[in-house]
Design a protein around this motif. Structure first.
Motif, PDB file in Angstrom:
ATOM      1  N   ALA A  92      -0.580  -5.161   2.670  1.00 13.35           N
ATOM      2  CA  ALA A  92       0.718  -5.422   2.039  1.00 13.35           C
ATOM      3  C   ALA A  92       0.604  -6.577   1.044  1.00 13.35           C
ATOM      4  CB  ALA A  92       1.776  -5.741   3.104  1.00 13.35           C
ATOM      5  N   ALA A  93      -0.169  -7.612   1.416  1.00 15.53           N
ATOM      6  CA  ALA A  93      -0.338  -8.765   0.516  1.00 15.53           C
ATOM      7  C   ALA A  93      -1.074  -8.354  -0.755  1.00 15.53           C
ATOM      8  CB  ALA A  93      -1.093  -9.883   1.227  1.00 15.53           C
ATOM      9  N   ARG A  94      -2.115  -7.502  -0.600  1.00 17.26           N
ATOM     10  CA  ARG A  94      -2.857  -7.071  -1.796  1.00 17.26           C
ATOM     11  C   ARG A  94      -1.985  -6.179  -2.672  1.00 17.26           C
ATOM     12  NH1 ARG A  94      -7.066  -6.513   1.935  1.00 17.26           N
ATOM     13  NH2 ARG A  94      -7.017  -4.223   1.870  1.00 17.26           N
ATOM     14  N   LEU A  95      -1.238  -5.258  -2.053  1.00 12.24           N
ATOM     15  CA  LEU A  95      -0.348  -4.396  -2.842  1.00 12.24           C
ATOM     16  C   LEU A  95       0.673  -5.241  -3.609  1.00 12.24           C
ATOM     17  CD1 LEU A  95       0.348  -1.405  -0.409  1.00 12.24           C
ATOM     18  CD2 LEU A  95      -1.075  -1.375  -2.448  1.00 12.24           C
ATOM     19  N   SER A  96       1.123  -6.318  -2.969  1.00 13.27           N
ATOM     20  CA  SER A  96       2.078  -7.211  -3.631  1.00 13.27           C
ATOM     21  C   SER A  96       1.461  -7.864  -4.857  1.00 13.27           C
ATOM     22  CB  SER A  96       2.544  -8.302  -2.663  1.00 13.27           C
ATOM     23  OG  SER A  96       3.174  -7.725  -1.549  1.00 13.27           O
ATOM     24  N   ARG A  97       0.172  -8.227  -4.754  1.00 16.55           N
ATOM     25  CA  ARG A  97      -0.522  -8.815  -5.902  1.00 16.55           C
ATOM     26  C   ARG A  97      -0.640  -7.790  -7.024  1.00 16.55           C
ATOM     27  NH1 ARG A  97      -4.431 -12.432  -4.096  1.00 16.55           N
ATOM     28  NH2 ARG A  97      -5.074 -12.797  -6.235  1.00 16.55           N
ATOM     29  N   TYR A  98      -0.961  -6.531  -6.656  1.00 17.45           N
ATOM     30  CA  TYR A  98      -1.082  -5.485  -7.687  1.00 17.45           C
ATOM     31  C   TYR A  98       0.269  -5.300  -8.383  1.00 17.45           C
ATOM     32  CZ  TYR A  98      -5.058  -4.298  -4.626  1.00 17.45           C
ATOM     33  OH  TYR A  98      -6.174  -4.353  -3.836  1.00 17.45           O
ATOM     34  N   LEU A  99       1.328  -5.369  -7.568  1.00 17.75           N
ATOM     35  CA  LEU A  99       2.683  -5.203  -8.108  1.00 17.75           C
ATOM     36  C   LEU A  99       2.974  -6.273  -9.155  1.00 17.75           C
ATOM     37  CD1 LEU A  99       5.066  -3.278  -7.450  1.00 17.75           C
ATOM     38  CD2 LEU A  99       5.925  -5.006  -5.896  1.00 17.75           C
ATOM     39  N   TYR A 151      -7.372  -9.952 -12.969  1.00 17.55           N
ATOM     40  CA  TYR A 151      -6.153 -10.766 -12.814  1.00 17.55           C
ATOM     41  C   TYR A 151      -5.943 -11.250 -11.386  1.00 17.55           C
ATOM     42  CZ  TYR A 151      -4.571  -9.482 -17.509  1.00 17.55           C
ATOM     43  OH  TYR A 151      -4.463  -9.326 -18.869  1.00 17.55           O
ATOM     44  N   THR A 152      -6.477 -10.518 -10.400  1.00 15.41           N
ATOM     45  CA  THR A 152      -6.194 -10.860  -9.000  1.00 15.41           C
ATOM     46  C   THR A 152      -7.383 -11.463  -8.260  1.00 15.41           C
ATOM     47  OG1 THR A 152      -6.840  -8.642  -8.293  1.00 15.41           O
ATOM     48  CG2 THR A 152      -4.481  -9.008  -8.732  1.00 15.41           C
ATOM     49  N   ASN A 153      -8.601 -11.326  -8.851  1.00 12.05           N
ATOM     50  CA  ASN A 153      -9.831 -11.720  -8.159  1.00 12.05           C
ATOM     51  C   ASN A 153     -10.081 -10.901  -6.900  1.00 12.05           C
ATOM     52  OD1 ASN A 153     -10.655 -13.687  -9.986  1.00 12.05           O
ATOM     53  ND2 ASN A 153      -9.340 -15.234  -9.043  1.00 12.05           N
ATOM     54  N   ILE A 154      -9.461  -9.730  -6.818  1.00 13.39           N
ATOM     55  CA  ILE A 154      -9.751  -8.800  -5.723  1.00 13.39           C
ATOM     56  C   ILE A 154     -10.752  -7.784  -6.277  1.00 13.39           C
ATOM     57  CG2 ILE A 154      -8.798  -7.017  -4.196  1.00 13.39           C
ATOM     58  CD1 ILE A 154      -6.079  -8.593  -4.422  1.00 13.39           C
ATOM     59  N   ASN A 155     -11.787  -7.493  -5.513  1.00  8.79           N
ATOM     60  CA  ASN A 155     -12.848  -6.580  -5.937  1.00  8.79           C
ATOM     61  C   ASN A 155     -12.284  -5.227  -6.389  1.00  8.79           C
ATOM     62  OD1 ASN A 155     -14.839  -4.363  -5.272  1.00  8.79           O
ATOM     63  ND2 ASN A 155     -16.129  -6.174  -5.049  1.00  8.79           N
ATOM     64  N   GLN A 178       6.785   1.127   4.357  1.00 11.56           N
ATOM     65  CA  GLN A 178       5.763   0.850   5.367  1.00 11.56           C
ATOM     66  C   GLN A 178       5.408  -0.621   5.495  1.00 11.56           C
ATOM     67  OE1 GLN A 178       2.249   3.379   4.986  1.00 11.56           O
ATOM     68  NE2 GLN A 178       3.425   4.677   3.629  1.00 11.56           N
ATOM     69  N   GLY A 179       5.814  -1.427   4.529  1.00 15.22           N
ATOM     70  CA  GLY A 179       5.325  -2.806   4.507  1.00 15.22           C
ATOM     71  C   GLY A 179       6.326  -3.830   4.978  1.00 15.22           C
ATOM     72  N   GLN A 180       7.366  -3.369   5.691  1.00 15.45           N
ATOM     73  CA  GLN A 180       8.410  -4.312   6.080  1.00 15.45           C
ATOM     74  C   GLN A 180       7.892  -5.273   7.151  1.00 15.45           C
ATOM     75  OE1 GLN A 180      11.980  -3.858   4.719  1.00 15.45           O
ATOM     76  NE2 GLN A 180      11.421  -5.973   4.980  1.00 15.45           N
ATOM     77  N   HIS A 181       7.845  -6.543   6.813  1.00 11.57           N
ATOM     78  CA  HIS A 181       7.393  -7.557   7.763  1.00 11.57           C
ATOM     79  C   HIS A 181       8.492  -8.601   7.901  1.00 11.57           C
ATOM     80  CE1 HIS A 181       3.372  -5.915   7.886  1.00 11.57           C
ATOM     81  NE2 HIS A 181       3.365  -5.878   6.580  1.00 11.57           N
ATOM     82  N   ASN A 182       8.843  -8.929   9.134  1.00 11.77           N
ATOM     83  CA  ASN A 182       9.918  -9.883   9.382  1.00 11.77           C
ATOM     84  C   ASN A 182       9.395 -11.305   9.403  1.00 11.77           C
ATOM     85  OD1 ASN A 182      11.812  -7.898   9.510  1.00 11.77           O
ATOM     86  ND2 ASN A 182      11.852  -7.785  11.738  1.00 11.77           N
ATOM     87  N   ILE A 183      10.094 -12.180   8.702  1.00  4.05           N
ATOM     88  CA  ILE A 183       9.686 -13.579   8.681  1.00  4.05           C
ATOM     89  C   ILE A 183      10.826 -14.481   9.140  1.00  4.05           C
ATOM     90  CG2 ILE A 183       8.134 -13.099   6.744  1.00  4.05           C
ATOM     91  CD1 ILE A 183       9.866 -14.744   4.962  1.00  4.05           C
ATOM     92  N   GLU A 240      11.221  -7.386  -2.624  1.00  2.00           N
ATOM     93  CA  GLU A 240      10.441  -6.476  -3.469  1.00  2.00           C
ATOM     94  C   GLU A 240       9.063  -6.226  -2.883  1.00  2.00           C
ATOM     95  OE1 GLU A 240      10.264  -8.294  -7.307  1.00  2.00           O
ATOM     96  OE2 GLU A 240      12.363  -7.866  -7.769  1.00  2.00           O
ATOM     97  N   HIS A 241       8.543  -7.184  -2.140  1.00  2.00           N
ATOM     98  CA  HIS A 241       7.199  -7.074  -1.599  1.00  2.00           C
ATOM     99  C   HIS A 241       7.194  -6.678  -0.130  1.00  2.00           C
ATOM    100  CE1 HIS A 241       5.446  -9.721  -5.036  1.00  2.00           C
ATOM    101  NE2 HIS A 241       5.946  -8.579  -5.433  1.00  2.00           N
ATOM    102  N   GLY A 242       8.297  -6.114   0.349  1.00  2.00           N
ATOM    103  CA  GLY A 242       8.317  -5.581   1.701  1.00  2.00           C
ATOM    104  C   GLY A 242       8.423  -6.638   2.782  1.00  2.00           C
ATOM    105  N   ILE A 243       8.950  -7.815   2.413  1.00  2.00           N
ATOM    106  CA  ILE A 243       9.086  -8.890   3.401  1.00  2.00           C
ATOM    107  C   ILE A 243      10.566  -9.172   3.614  1.00  2.00           C
ATOM    108  CG2 ILE A 243       8.643 -11.334   3.836  1.00  2.00           C
ATOM    109  CD1 ILE A 243       6.008 -10.997   2.309  1.00  2.00           C
ATOM    110  N   ASN A 244      10.971  -9.179   4.875  1.00  2.00           N
ATOM    111  CA  ASN A 244      12.377  -9.339   5.215  1.00  2.00           C
ATOM    112  C   ASN A 244      12.586 -10.679   5.911  1.00  2.00           C
ATOM    113  OD1 ASN A 244      15.106  -8.664   5.963  1.00  2.00           O
ATOM    114  ND2 ASN A 244      14.321  -8.238   8.012  1.00  2.00           N
ATOM    115  N   ILE A 245      13.440 -11.528   5.336  1.00  2.00           N
ATOM    116  CA  ILE A 245      13.778 -12.787   6.011  1.00  2.00           C
ATOM    117  C   ILE A 245      14.768 -12.440   7.118  1.00  2.00           C
ATOM    118  CG2 ILE A 245      14.800 -15.071   5.767  1.00  2.00           C
ATOM    119  CD1 ILE A 245      13.774 -15.076   2.868  1.00  2.00           C
TER     120      ILE A 245
END
Length: 206
Positions: free
Chosen positions: A10-17, A39-43, A80-85, A105-110
């Protein structure tokens, strides 16, 4: 329901976004995995692997259509990326974090906001109201929280981190200047602007 994304994917997809959104603003229609990598330094191989797990998007030598990939990643993160914080700290910084659309936008829910100041408890922020810090452990269990965000003074950050770790939280976003001492199985991401600037300078100076 599709299997929940791991936080790493989810974190990598957020960077691509972020990169795709910026590329679109710059007027680009297509982008290659190598450009996203720059741009992301991800391989680039990792990027292709991440994206191919969700279907066929790019063509070899042609790259990805930015519009369709943007739409697809947003959909993946939303479904699929909903993470509760839990956000600790309802001061100015905490309020700014809640009001930013970037988490949603990045699938993270406060899912919870806590503060130790009795004057702030019960106050509405966004669509939540501030809970008493003493309820942190109960809220983490009740709302299936996996990430803690620290928007507290540096002097309080270590104690809050200790409390989050004791509730089972294993990912902490630290918006304070404190250096946190946490167990090896806990990930800490520090996002203080001064620290970010130091990191950038360090890379340029070495």
């Amino acid at each position: 329901m599709a299997e929940r994304l791991t936080v790493g994917v989810a974190a990598r997809l957020s960077r691509y976004l972020q990169v795709l959104t910026q590329a679109k603003k710059m007027g680009k229609d297509r982008i290659s995995s190598q450009e996203v990598s720059d741009y992301t330094n991800i391989n680039a191989t990792q990027i292709r692997r991440d994206l191919s797990a969700f279907g066929k998007f790019g063509k070899r030598g042609v790259g990805y259509n930015i519009d369709s990939l943007l739409a697809e990643i947003r959909k993946i993160l939303r479904t699929q990326g909903q993470h509760n914080i839990a956000l600790v700290g309802a001061g100015r910084l905490g309020q700014a974090i809640v009001s930013s659309p970037i988490f949603a936008e990045h699938g993270i829910n406060i899912a919870a906001i806590v503060d130790s100041d009795p004057a702030k408890v019960g106050q509405p922020i966004g669509n939540l109201s501030v809970s008493d810090y003493g309820r942190l452990s109960e809220l983490v269990r009740e709302k299936n929280i996996i990430v803690g965000v620290l928007a507290v003074p540096a002097s309080e950050a270590q104690q809050v981190a200790d409390d989050l770790v004791s509730t089972g939280v294993r990912i902490i976003f630290n918006y304070s200047e404190a250096l946190l001492d946490v167990p090896s199985d806990v990930q800490v991401h520090t996002s203080n602007p001064a620290v970010e600037l130091l990191h950038a300078l360090y890379f340029h100076l070495t």
